[in-house]
Design a protein around this motif. Structure first.
Motif, PDB file in Angstrom:
ATOM      1  N   ASN A 162     -75.797  25.084  -8.339  1.00 20.37           N
ATOM      2  CA  ASN A 162     -74.639  25.685  -9.020  1.00 20.37           C
ATOM      3  C   ASN A 162     -74.977  25.978 -10.475  1.00 20.37           C
ATOM      4  OD1 ASN A 162     -73.267  25.241  -6.612  1.00 20.37           O
ATOM      5  ND2 ASN A 162     -72.559  23.248  -7.283  1.00 20.37           N
ATOM      6  N   HIS A 188     -69.033  25.465 -11.114  1.00 22.24           N
ATOM      7  CA  HIS A 188     -68.197  25.745  -9.938  1.00 22.24           C
ATOM      8  C   HIS A 188     -67.247  26.905 -10.236  1.00 22.24           C
ATOM      9  CE1 HIS A 188     -69.421  22.099  -7.777  1.00 22.24           C
ATOM     10  NE2 HIS A 188     -69.500  21.558  -8.974  1.00 22.24           N
ATOM     11  N   GLY A 216     -74.674  28.880  -5.527  1.00 20.96           N
ATOM     12  CA  GLY A 216     -73.800  28.168  -4.590  1.00 20.96           C
ATOM     13  C   GLY A 216     -73.579  28.945  -3.308  1.00 20.96           C
ATOM     14  N   SER A 260     -74.973  22.463 -14.438  1.00 20.98           N
ATOM     15  CA  SER A 260     -74.785  23.891 -14.716  1.00 20.98           C
ATOM     16  C   SER A 260     -75.528  24.269 -15.986  1.00 20.98           C
ATOM     17  CB  SER A 260     -73.284  24.162 -14.896  1.00 20.98           C
ATOM     18  OG  SER A 260     -73.082  25.350 -15.640  1.00 20.98           O
TER      19      SER A 260
END
Ligand SMILES: *Cc1c(COP(=O)(O)O)cnc(C)c1O
Length: 407
Positions: free
Chosen positions: A54, A58, A260, A381
């Motif tokens: 990811n 998200h 993702g 991230s």
């Protein structure tokens, strides 16, 4: 209208799923940036990034937009037809890298499978069947298909499934003399991770990679970089090979490429690509419009100086604080890796206990990873807020303090 969802809980896993995983006790249900919420609305900070996948956290708004826009347009046509998102993503990858040709597939293992098959086919067609040996590094990881576990030097993943594919040799990582003693005119390819990920975040040395490139050239062997974990900004460069200025012949990419959404690729030259002529290799979903639309958006965002420089800056924040926590509590010492692929090496008394660190972190509402039993891994991230880094590291410090105080 779809039917209402049936309530499910973690215990259901053991009733309906093959037991090849042992997932955590909670079930994540929603994510935003670097925060994740579970079924009981507990908020966690995510330093695990879906195992280095990811890359923009998200539900990044631009990825959601790319996915939903494509979802209303065209999902799948197979490779009997090409499609616009695939061509656009391939163009971006070609423009940004050494590559002149791209092959799309769906996972890291599939990308490596394609890379190994291409290397074998090139050698077969150019030099004959004798030239088929693949050399890889001990403790490497290249995925879980039978060819890829056989190429990676880890018996725990490859033993117990009957006869393995032949013509594979393993050498110690970062040991140029060992490779020199092993490589021959029968070698078709050498495959390396620029930073060994799963086995403990172990970076290849600059002189090693340069030496490997020379040995490959000398023996007409292809150099394959498995950048499934290191690629697409993870190390602060778009691909790790760019940091080293050592250019492979074939590069595999997955994980971060889709942020993702499952998508993977191999990158190669026009000349080598020619050996995958019509019908030689394929996959039903490869180059799927949904995955390619998301991958295109990922690349647009990640391949910018702001994001890549931001990765390097965030590395320093992690490293400084982790070194301080390590020194204070004695749980780990060396901090390895580049960019936002970071490993903390457990000290002697804590060897084998990375799983306990993960469990302690989870109690503090923090998701981290391990890389083998002796290393705690951080792969958040690339655009994680500084406030989330600070708060996550506070939680990590509390977890470490608790573990150490318990003894
Ligand atoms: C994760 C990983 C793979 C396997 O990728 P999958 O998508 O799980 O098949 C291969 N190589 C490296 C270096 C990886 O980190």
């Amino acid at each position: 209208m779809s039917a209402p969802h049936v309530p499910v809980k973690r215990a259901d896993f053991d009733q309906v799923m093959v037991p090849n995983y042992a997932p955590a006790a909670f079930i994540p249900v929603r994510g935003e940036g670097s925060r994740v919420w579970d079924q009981s609305c507990r908020e966690l900070i995510d330093f695990s990034g879906g195992i280095a996948v990811n890359v923009l956290g998200h539900c990044h708004p631009r990825l959601v937009e790319a996915l939903t826009e494509q979802a209303g347009q065209l999902w799948h046509v197979s490779n009997v037809f090409t499609n616009e998102p695939a061509l656009r993503l391939a163009q971006k990858l070609v423009n940004a890298t050494f590559a002149e040709r791209v092959f799309f597939c769906n996972s890291g293992a599939e990308a490596n499978e394609a890379a190994f098959k291409l290397a074998r086919r090139v050698a077969h067609d150019r030099f004959g069947p004798e030239k088929h040996e693949i050399i890889s590094a001990l403790n490497s990881f290249h995925g879980r298909t039978f060819f890829t576990v056989s190429v990676a030097g880890q018996p725990k993943y490859s033993d117990g499934f009957g006869p393995k594919p032949q013509g594979i040799t393993h050498v110690p990582f970062n040991d140029l003399a060992a490779l020199e003693a092993t490589i021959s005119d029968k070698t078709c390819a050498v495959v390396l991770e620029p930073i060994q990920g799963e086995s403990g975040i172990r970076p290849a040395e600059q002189a090693y990679l340069e030496g490997v490139r020379k040995l490959c050239d000398k023996h007409n062997a292809l150099l394959i970089f498995d950048e499934v974990q290191t690629g697409v900004g993870r190390t602060g460069d778009l691909f790790a090979y760019m940091h080293h200025h050592v250019v492979p012949d074939i590069l595999s990419s997955a994980k971060s490429l889709g942020g993702g959404f499952p998508i993977a690729s191999i990158l190669t030259t026009q000349e080598l690509a020619g050996y995958f002529s019509v019908g030689v290799h394929g996959t039903t979903y490869g180059g799927n419009p949904l995955g390619c639309a998301v991958g295109g958006a990922v690349l647009d965002i990640v391949n910018t100086p702001e994001v890549l420089n931001g990765v390097k800056a965030r590395h320093e924040i992690f490293k400084t604080r982790l070194q301080q926590i390590g020194a204070q509590y004695g749980l780990f010492d060396e901090i390895r890796g580049r960019g936002l692929l970071i490993g903390a090496q457990l000290t002697e008394g804590w060897l084998g206990k990375a799983g306990q660190v993960l469990a302690a972190a989870e109690k503090e509402a923090l998701m981290v990873l391990q890389a083998g039993p002796d290393v705690v891994r951080f792969a958040p991230s690339l655009v994680i807020d500084e406030a989330d880094i600070d708060e996550g590291l506070n939680r990590f410090e509390r977890a470490v303090a608790r573990l150490v105080n318990q003894g």
